[in-house]
Design a protein around this motif. Sequence first.
Motif, PDB file in Angstrom:
ATOM      1  N   GLN A   1       4.113  13.978  35.139  1.00  0.00           N
ATOM      2  CA  GLN A   1       4.369  15.178  34.168  1.00  0.00           C
ATOM      3  C   GLN A   1       3.385  16.161  34.065  1.00  0.00           C
ATOM      4  O   GLN A   1       3.268  17.095  33.397  1.00  0.00           O
TER       5      GLN A   1
ATOM      6  N   THR B   1       2.497  10.016  32.617  1.00  0.00           N
ATOM      7  CA  THR B   1       3.933   9.710  32.308  1.00  0.00           C
ATOM      8  C   THR B   1       4.071  10.485  31.120  1.00  0.00           C
ATOM      9  O   THR B   1       3.314  11.012  30.486  1.00  0.00           O
ATOM     10  N   LYS B   2       5.551  10.603  30.506  1.00  0.00           N
ATOM     11  CA  LYS B   2       5.941  11.307  29.426  1.00  0.00           C
ATOM     12  C   LYS B   2       5.002  11.040  28.209  1.00  0.00           C
ATOM     13  O   LYS B   2       4.726  11.684  27.280  1.00  0.00           O
TER      14      LYS B   2
ATOM     15  N   TYR C   1       1.598  12.162  27.846  1.00  0.00           N
ATOM     16  CA  TYR C   1       1.489  13.462  27.209  1.00  0.00           C
ATOM     17  C   TYR C   1       1.848  13.557  25.846  1.00  0.00           C
ATOM     18  O   TYR C   1       1.483  14.677  25.118  1.00  0.00           O
TER      19      TYR C   1
END
Length: 468
Positions: free
Chosen positions: A111, A387-388, A391
């Motif tokens: 991401q 990864t999401k 974040y």
Amino acid sequence: MLYYNFKYELKILLRSRWIQLISILLLVLFVFASFNGKNRIEKRKADIKAAHESVKVSDQEMLHLLDSIERGLDVSISSWKIPSKPIAVGNYHPRVAAMQSSDLGFLAVGQSDVFTHYVMPTVSGNDFALNYIEMTSPIQLLFGSFDLMFVVVYLLPLIIIAFSYNVLSEEKERGSLRLLASQPISIRKWVFQKLTLRLFWMFLIIALISALVFGLNSIVSISSFLSFSGLVFCYMLFWFSLAFAINISVGESAKNALSLLGLWIVFVLLIPSVVSQTGDVFFRIPPRTEMIQEMRELKAEATEKQDEILNNFLRDHPEYAINDSTQSHTYWHKYMASQKLIKEELEPLLSSYENQLEQQQSWIFKFQWISPAIIMQRALGSMAGTTKQDYDNYRRQVQIFAEEWRNYFIPLLYNNKAFKKNMYTDLPSFTYVAKKHHYLFSSMLSLLLISFIIIIITAQRYNIKTKI
């Protein structure tokens, strides 16, 4: 028999130049992908460093101005930027809230090409609506980035398919299978041994190339190298187990290739897409335009009622009204009170937005075992820290810091106190704490379990007792 299979399989692979070809191909892919990942990390570090340097220069100017003001000297600067005013410091001299890259960031862009890696919250900014999305090429977002995760998840299975789709069918089509009839071994055992040897040689090549890549990126952690190698081996084992099942059950080279390519489409493209789309359907995220529209409406209402909002705010926070009788209320007194009200009013909408995102992620996590590609993406992304979830963790930490930054200046504002030079060392600072992932071992275990199930089912279903 295993010794002879090992000996002659190596000769066949060397004479057919399969090992040489795969070695060169994997070397080029791994090195080029890691080079792209490393370049992104270097750019990320350079951007963060430049932001810190900008803050450093700005702080030096601020301290110089504060020194002149405290000595009673005149300063040539706009009145709203005078650093003795708390709001001026909070708005024009913010801190950098940066998400530093991990040592293994080169493994997966993840991401990081969508979300920014540093922000600079201000006192008057909307920390509840901070924008973490950068302008990015839609073509790049469509096809993704060429990193090691892309090579391992998408390209490595194709190489395995080309390397293993015709282990049995080629012998049948060339008529050489009958020459092995004198050997007391079943078809499934012979195919299993050949594929196991090809898995061994291919993994050995990848392990050596991975060691080179980790060395080029200055990664000296043995545990990180072993974790990456273990994940790749488990993922390779899954695809070789599929090749074993197809070689035994189909029997023709063309059909074998089509069957394995079809499985590649299903596991790598179709299932991840279906899981993601169903998550969007079942846990629909409210459109961002609705949140922006509601925010604008609340701001408009708050602007019209700023005096009433300020009075209510001071009544609820009497500690901020100490100097209220000696100083008149300014624009910033009213603005900060209205911002607090807007934040409270928007909290239910933002919570709904966050809950839907978390439910989507939980949905994908729940069904990741259906596709080894999803398992690998999550595992490699967690190792890289892109990864999401990483974040989201960064965004929550920034929101906490933004609130801390605002709360440092609000008491000074409402008590009509000036910001002084000796207060500089007390300014809040941001330190990012990376999220700890705990499903690396479970990912490897899941891949191994799926592979063993395929092998066992194939061996039992095609338990051929007839000798070759």
